[in-house]
Each structure stands twice: as C-alpha cells, then as structure tokens.
Scaffold this active site. Structure first.
Site, short mmCIF file in Angstrom:
data_model
loop_
_atom_site.label_atom_id
_atom_site.label_comp_id
_atom_site.label_asym_id
_atom_site.label_seq_id
_atom_site.Cartn_x
_atom_site.Cartn_y
_atom_site.Cartn_z
N ALA A 1 -2.83 2.67 4.33
CA ALA A 1 -3.90 3.45 3.26
C ALA A 1 -2.87 4.30 2.56
O ALA A 1 -1.83 4.39 2.59
CB ALA A 1 -4.31 4.50 4.38
N GLU B 1 1.00 6.21 11.12
CA GLU B 1 0.25 7.85 10.99
C GLU B 1 1.22 8.61 11.09
O GLU B 1 0.80 9.38 11.33
CB GLU B 1 -0.81 7.40 11.56
N GLU C 1 -3.68 -2.36 10.58
CA GLU C 1 -5.22 -2.24 10.89
C GLU C 1 -6.00 -3.38 10.49
O GLU C 1 -7.43 -3.91 10.99
CB GLU C 1 -6.21 -0.73 10.63
N1 CO8 Z 1 0.60 4.92 0.23
C1 CO8 Z 1 1.35 5.21 -1.10
N2 CO8 Z 1 2.24 4.57 -2.13
C2 CO8 Z 1 2.97 4.05 -1.12
C3 CO8 Z 1 3.08 3.79 0.14
C4 CO8 Z 1 1.52 4.21 1.28
N3 CO8 Z 1 1.16 3.71 1.94
N4 CO8 Z 1 3.92 2.77 0.95
C5 CO8 Z 1 5.22 2.29 -0.06
N5 CO8 Z 1 4.40 3.31 -1.34
C6 CO8 Z 1 4.69 3.37 -2.16
C7 CO8 Z 1 6.06 4.58 -2.03
O1 CO8 Z 1 5.78 5.76 -2.87
C8 CO8 Z 1 7.05 3.58 -3.34
O2 CO8 Z 1 6.52 3.66 -4.68
P1 CO8 Z 1 7.66 5.21 -6.32
O3 CO8 Z 1 8.54 3.14 -5.93
O4 CO8 Z 1 6.31 5.19 -7.01
O5 CO8 Z 1 7.64 5.85 -5.39
C9 CO8 Z 1 7.22 2.21 -3.57
O6 CO8 Z 1 5.31 2.14 -2.38
C10 CO8 Z 1 8.15 1.29 -2.37
O7 CO8 Z 1 8.07 2.27 -1.05
P2 CO8 Z 1 9.30 2.78 -0.72
O8 CO8 Z 1 10.30 2.96 -1.83
O9 CO8 Z 1 8.99 3.05 0.49
O10 CO8 Z 1 10.24 1.46 0.04
P3 CO8 Z 1 11.27 1.25 1.17
O11 CO8 Z 1 11.41 -1.14 1.36
O12 CO8 Z 1 12.09 2.31 0.99
O13 CO8 Z 1 10.54 1.10 2.40
C11 CO8 Z 1 7.84 1.55 3.88
C12 CO8 Z 1 8.93 0.48 2.29
C13 CO8 Z 1 8.55 1.92 4.66
C14 CO8 Z 1 6.94 0.33 3.45
C15 CO8 Z 1 7.81 2.81 3.10
O14 CO8 Z 1 7.41 2.78 1.96
C16 CO8 Z 1 6.75 3.41 4.26
O15 CO8 Z 1 6.97 3.41 5.09
N6 CO8 Z 1 5.38 3.63 4.10
C17 CO8 Z 1 4.45 4.11 3.80
C18 CO8 Z 1 4.01 4.09 5.73
C19 CO8 Z 1 2.35 4.71 6.12
O16 CO8 Z 1 2.87 5.82 6.78
N7 CO8 Z 1 1.84 4.05 6.33
C20 CO8 Z 1 0.74 4.68 6.89
C21 CO8 Z 1 -0.32 5.47 6.05
S1 CO8 Z 1 -1.36 6.22 7.18
C22 CO8 Z 1 -2.61 5.06 7.21
O17 CO8 Z 1 -2.67 3.93 6.49
C23 CO8 Z 1 -3.81 5.68 7.96
C24 CO8 Z 1 -4.87 4.89 7.82
C25 CO8 Z 1 -6.53 6.18 7.77
C26 CO8 Z 1 -7.20 5.43 6.71
C27 CO8 Z 1 -8.42 5.97 7.70
C28 CO8 Z 1 -9.89 5.77 7.08
C29 CO8 Z 1 -11.03 6.76 7.38
#
Ligand code: CO8
Length: 258
Positions: free
Chosen positions: A65, A132, A112
């Site tokens: 998300a 998360e 998910e």
């Molecule tokens: N949300 C927003 N932006 C994101 C997300 C995300 N989940 N993941 C990546 N991005 C963005 C980064 O902020 C970055 O943007 P910017 O260039 O503007 O800074 C761009 O994508 C590229 O990402 P990275 O520079 O971080 O790329 P890397 O190759 O270094 O890393 C990863 C890739 C490992 C995927 C890393 O981006 C990461 O860890 N992302 C977050 C993963 C995460 O924590 N996901 C869980 C989120 S919580 C969730 O999903 C809960 C869902 C429940 C919903 C419930 C509804 C009822």
C-alpha cells in the site's frame, strides 16, 4: 474505459490488467484500488473475457500500500473512510479466474493482492514479503490469514514478525506460487495458462473457482457436498453436452458459455 493507474488490454478472451505506477513501484493507492475494482468488474461482465491476468512490471508487482498516502491517516480516517475495503472485496467477488503474474517485489498489500488472485505464477526475480511490522502496522488485506493458509503457520509467522522477503524458489517450495519461470518469459507463460483457461467454458471455470475457494471456507464434508451439487448442476448446461459430445466424436469442444 481509460485508467490512469492501470493498462488494460483484452485479446482472445483474456484480459490483461497491468498495474502502472512506475514511479512508486506500483504501490497501491486509493485511485489504483478503485480503478482495479472497476476494471475487474468490467472484465467479469464482458462476454469477451474468460480469464484475467493481473500483473505489474519486471521490477515490481506491487511494493505494498502507498506509504505516502497512509502515513498521516488516523484511526477515524481509516475506519470511517473504509480505506481499500470495498475495493479489495470487489477483487474477491470477481467470478472469472484471475492469474497473478508476479515479477519483482510483491510486498505487503502487493503480496496480499497476489494471494487474492486464483493462483500465482512468478518470475525468478520475484520477492514476496509482509514487511508491515517495519512500519509499525500489521497486514490489513488478509496477509496474516492467507499467507498462513498458503505456507503454514511457522513460515507465515516468521515472515510477518521479521518482515523478511521470500525469494521465488522458496515461494514455490512452500506452496505460495504454482510455478516459477524466467522473468523474460513470465507474461508468455501466464498468457499460455490464461489461453488454456479461455478455451474452456466460462461457466465451468467459474464453478471450479467457487468449489476450490469453498475448501477454505467450510468443513470437508460440506465442501464435498457443495462440489457434488455443482457437478450435478453442470448437467443443466449446454457446455456439458458439448464437452462430452466432443470427446466422444474425437473433436475439439466449442464452448458457448451456455
Ligand atoms: N509506498 C509508497 N511509495 C513506495 C512504496 C510504497 N509501499 N514502495 C516503494 N515506493 C517508492 C519509494 O518511495 C521510491 O520513491 P521516490 O523515488 O519518490 O523516493 C520509489 O518507490 C522507489 O523505491 P526505492 O527507492 O525504495 O527502491 P529500492 O529498490 O531501493 O527498494 C523496495 C525497493 C524494497 C520495494 C522498497 O521501496 C520498500 O521497502 N518499499 C516499501 C515496502 C513496504 O513496506 N510495503 C508494505 C507497505 S504497508 C502495506 O502494504 C499494508 C497494506 C494494508 C492495507 C490495508 C487496507 C485495509
């Protein structure tokens, strides 16, 4: 219908829905979830669609998300605003088969979302995770429930508690995905599977989907009864007559979804 966060293409009875937020690793925001629910509903209602493939990019199926959208939300915003709930339920209501073709990251809500599909084919670069906990939250789109059913309690608990990622080989070994293919051939393989499904009767495919999904919801005895009644019900369809006649006449069946 044109979408801003999705690319949708329909050909030969297969709808391909591609998540398309390249700057955010296909993170799921409200707009994307709403468009996805709409696109799946349209595909479900379209007589020219018998199977749906949901995919992302080579880098990311979806990295969860959208953290930027969630960061400042309150309980009241989340609960009162029905964050993602209605739209994610629309995905679960989709009656036609949905294949997740996963390359790169499928994290949090992305993992998910893949698990909400009917089966997952993944690329050899896929990485699954429920990180998360690193953000101070728990999964919210079914991750604690579905991952546990897919891979068992021990591995699911470890994934949710540590936030570590699972690679493609481990995902296949532990039953999360149906198979792993080279990243360059992911779409070709997913489309081949979709084409095979699209050759069948959409009615029968929907019945198969209902029956297999029922195994998660009920007792073995009730599930078997449900399956048997569905089996009986198929004899009311023209496609059953056609399927069996085609076998006996040694020809390919021409199903009409009737
Ligand atoms: N949300 C927003 N932006 C994101 C997300 C995300 N989940 N993941 C990546 N991005 C963005 C980064 O902020 C970055 O943007 P910017 O260039 O503007 O800074 C761009 O994508 C590229 O990402 P990275 O520079 O971080 O790329 P890397 O190759 O270094 O890393 C990863 C890739 C490992 C995927 C890393 O981006 C990461 O860890 N992302 C977050 C993963 C995460 O924590 N996901 C869980 C989120 S919580 C969730 O999903 C809960 C869902 C429940 C919903 C419930 C509804 C009822």
């Amino acid at each position: 219908m044109a979408y801003e966060t999705l690319i949708v293409e329909i050909e030969d009875y297969v709808a391909v829905i591609r998540l398309n937020r390249p700057d955010a690793m296909n993170a799921l925001n409200s707009q994307l979830m709403s468009e996805l629910a709409q696109a799946l509903g349209e595909a479900d209602r379209n007589d020219k669609v018998r199977c749906i493939v949901l995919t992302g990019s080579e880098k990311a199926f979806a990295a969860g998300a959208d953290i930027k959208e969630m960061a400042e939300q309150s309980f009241v915003d989340m609960f009162g605003g029905d964050f993602f709930t209605k739209d994610s339920e629309a995905i679960m209501r989709t009656r036609k088969p949905v294949i997740a073709a996963v390359a790169g990251y499928a994290l949090g809500g992305g993992c998910e979302l893949a698990m909400m599909c009917d089966f997952i084919i993944c690329a050899d670069n896929a990485k699954f995770g429920q990180p998360e906990i690193n953000l101070g939250v728990v999964a919210g789109l079914g991750g604690t429930q579905r991952l546990t059913r897919f891979v068992g309690k021990s591995k699911a608990m470890e994934m949710h508690l540590t936030g570590r990622f699972m690679d493609a080989a481990e995902a296949e070994r532990s039953g999360l995905v149906s198979r792993v293919v080279p990243v360059k051939t992911l779409m070709e393989e997913a489309m081949k599977a979709a084409a095979r499904i699209a050759e069948k009767s959409a009615l029968t495919a929907m019945a198969v989907k209902e029956a297999v999904n029922r195994s998660y919801e009920t007792t073995l005895r009730e599930g078997i009864l449900f399956e048997r009644r569905l089996f009986h019900a198929m004899f009311a369809t023209e496609d059953q007559k056609e399927g069996m006649a085609a076998f006996l006449e040694k020809r390919t069946a021409q199903f009409r979804d009737r």
